[in-house]
Design an enzyme around this catalytic site. Structure first.
Site, PDB file in Angstrom:
ATOM      1  N   ASP A 166       0.833  -1.203   0.000  1.00 59.08           N
ATOM      2  CA  ASP A 166       0.000   0.000   0.000  1.00 59.08           C
ATOM      3  C   ASP A 166       0.874   1.263   0.000  1.00 59.08           C
ATOM      4  O   ASP A 166       1.672   1.474   0.918  1.00 59.08           O
ATOM      5  CB  ASP A 166      -0.876  -0.064   1.271  1.00 59.08           C
ATOM      6  CG  ASP A 166      -2.007   0.938   1.254  1.00 59.08           C
ATOM      7  OD1 ASP A 166      -2.054   1.782   0.347  1.00 59.08           O
ATOM      8  OD2 ASP A 166      -2.846   0.862   2.171  1.00 59.08           O
ATOM      9  N   GLY A 172      -4.970   3.581  -7.873  1.00 66.49           N
ATOM     10  CA  GLY A 172      -5.175   3.820  -9.306  1.00 66.49           C
ATOM     11  C   GLY A 172      -4.335   4.958  -9.872  1.00 66.49           C
ATOM     12  O   GLY A 172      -4.484   5.319 -11.045  1.00 66.49           O
ATOM     13  N   ASP A 198     -10.249   4.390  -1.693  1.00 69.49           N
ATOM     14  CA  ASP A 198     -10.937   3.416  -0.830  1.00 69.49           C
ATOM     15  C   ASP A 198     -12.463   3.395  -0.982  1.00 69.49           C
ATOM     16  O   ASP A 198     -13.116   4.439  -1.079  1.00 69.49           O
ATOM     17  CB  ASP A 198     -10.628   3.717   0.643  1.00 69.49           C
ATOM     18  CG  ASP A 198      -9.174   3.436   0.974  1.00 69.49           C
ATOM     19  OD1 ASP A 198      -8.359   3.247   0.049  1.00 69.49           O
ATOM     20  OD2 ASP A 198      -8.854   3.406   2.175  1.00 69.49           O
TER      21      ASP A 198
HETATM   22  C1  GLA Z   1      -5.380   2.407   2.648  1.00 67.21           C
HETATM   23  C2  GLA Z   1      -5.912   1.257   1.803  1.00 67.21           C
HETATM   24  C3  GLA Z   1      -6.985   0.499   2.585  1.00 67.21           C
HETATM   25  C4  GLA Z   1      -6.395  -0.020   3.879  1.00 67.21           C
HETATM   26  C5  GLA Z   1      -5.797   1.121   4.678  1.00 67.21           C
HETATM   27  C6  GLA Z   1      -5.019   0.614   5.888  1.00 67.21           C
HETATM   28  O1  GLA Z   1      -6.346   3.375   2.879  1.00 67.21           O
HETATM   29  O2  GLA Z   1      -6.417   1.721   0.591  1.00 67.21           O
HETATM   30  O3  GLA Z   1      -7.504  -0.559   1.811  1.00 67.21           O
HETATM   31  O4  GLA Z   1      -5.412  -0.993   3.581  1.00 67.21           O
HETATM   32  O5  GLA Z   1      -4.904   1.905   3.895  1.00 67.21           O
HETATM   33  O6  GLA Z   1      -4.394   1.636   6.599  1.00 67.21           O
END
Ligand code: GLA
Length: 392
Positions: A144, A196, A217
């Site tokens: 991430d 993305g 998200d």
């Molecule tokens: C980001 C990701 C989420 C999740 C959070 C965790 O926002 O996009 O899917 O993994 O981090 O902190």
């Protein structure tokens, strides 16, 4: 020449590396801790999710990955080894437990110094973290972007004349972990999460990834879910066996959408050949949640071996029709009504290759509708869907 170039390009788009095709021949399915447990997830929650995947039949329906998201990390020691925090006393034992259930185990990190939750990321520790995951028996890594965005901002500032400086740095960071995972020799699904930015569907396969988030998200609201789902139009050509677009995890069962809205969510995701990672508290599922997550026809649409992502066929205001080609010359069709009233939505069967009519199956009603010809119309409730499998 022009024709050859186009051909070469479509070949690149259609095929993922052989190891990816084996690892993720169909979109990965499982459960992830984030959407429900967020920063409070514990070893016990993950074990209970594994138990429930088995007891409810979800594992046998295809949900095999049990993925711990952010906030499992503790501190790095003087040797650079990252230890889990108190909520995860023994990660290897947890992975072993998940494996004894016939499931696979997933974990989460970031190319940055910190994860989105502010926990330790893998920056400058990629190879040792990858080795540790492999030693624990990890089968899936979600990686991430999070704090790596500040490294990208710095690259941009340092190279004002290079419009690709930030993008190149990000791709290199994702490749570094992709290579580190490969070097472990353990098959680990590599899932990119960078919302993305810079079209990961175009470079994801080159860093060793089998899936990549295409959006920011999701949350448990109809508005956010449809904004994400319907914005996936046009991405179908970038998906296929071993390389999947990921519009984020499922919210089915988290309680803030109606039954029709969750059916819309599941229908869109299966038409998109999206990875299906349930994000609810599996121990508190209603029969409706189970029937949505475990509808065999819906799952079969997602997991169809042809590996084609669906796309929009028509749109008129709040009404949408999406189709996904399936193996055996069949086609899945979703008739969506995003309005606040019941509305009629139609599909002309000739437009999807069935000039002489076709057999229709209604996925949510679990009913065969017989042989139909010409235009098929259904009255769809507000925020609802009719999902069909159409065959000769
Ligand atoms: C980001 C990701 C989420 C999740 C959070 C965790 O926002 O996009 O899917 O993994 O981090 O902190």
């Amino acid at each position: 020449m022009r024709i050859l170039a186009t051909l070469a390009c479509s070949i690149v788009l259609a095929a993922a590396p052989a190891f990816s095709q084996q690892l993720a021949a169909t979109p990965p399915m499982g459960w992830n801790s984030w959407n429900h447990f967020a920063g409070h997830v514990t070893d016990e929650d993950v074990r209970s999710a594994a138990d429930t995947l088995v007891n409810t039949g979800m594992r046998d329906a295809g949900y095999i990955y049990v993925n711990v998201d952010d906030t499992w990390q503790g501190q790095r020691d003087a040797q650079g080894v990252l230890h889990p925090n108190d909520r995860f006393p023994d990660m290897k034992a947890l992975a072993d437990y998940v494996h004894t259930k016939g499931l696979k185990f997933g974990i989460y990190s970031s190319p940055g110094a910190k994860t989105c939750g502010g926990y330790a990321g893998s920056l400058d520790h990629e190879a040792e973290d990858a080795k540790m995951y492999a030693a624990w028996g990890v089968d899936f890594l979600k990686y991430d972007l999070c704090s790596f965005q500040s490294n990208m901002n710095k690259a941009k500032a340092d190279h004002p004349n290079d419009p690709n400086a930030a993008r190149d740095l990000m791709i290199a960071a994702y490749k570094k972990m992709g290579d580190a995972l490969k070097a472990t020799g353990r098959p680990i699904v590599y899932s990119l999460c960078q919302y993305g930015v810079d079209q990961p569907w175009k470079w994801g396969p080159s860093v060793g990834a089998q899936m990549w988030r295409t959006t920011d998200d999701i949350d448990d609201s109809y508005g956010r879910m449809v904004t994400i789902g319907f914005s996936q139009a046009g991405l179908s050509k970038y998906a296929g066996p071993g390389h999947w677009n990921d519009p984020d995890m499922l919210e089915v069962g988290n309680g803030k959408m109606t039954e029709d809205e969750y059916k819309t969510h599941m229908s869109l995701w299966v038409l998109l050949a999206a990875p299906l990672l349930a994000g609810n508290d599996l121990s508190k599922m209603t029969d409706t949640d189970k029937s949505i997550l475990m509808n065999k026809d819906a799952i079969a649409i997602d997991q169809d071996l042809l590996g084609k992502q669906g796309d929009r066929l028509y749109q008129s205001g709040d009404l949408d029709v999406w189709t996904k080609p399936l193996s055996g010359g069949r086609v899945a069709v979703g008739l969506f009504n995003r309005s606040w009233d019941n509305r009629d939505v139609s599909v002309n069967l000739a437009d999807i290759g069935f000039k002489n009519g076709a057999n229709l199956r209604d996925v949510w009603k679990q009913q065969d509708l017989g042989h139909r010809k010409g235009v098929f119309t259904d009255t769809i409730p507000k925020h609802g869907v009719t999902l069909l499998i159409v065959s000769k």
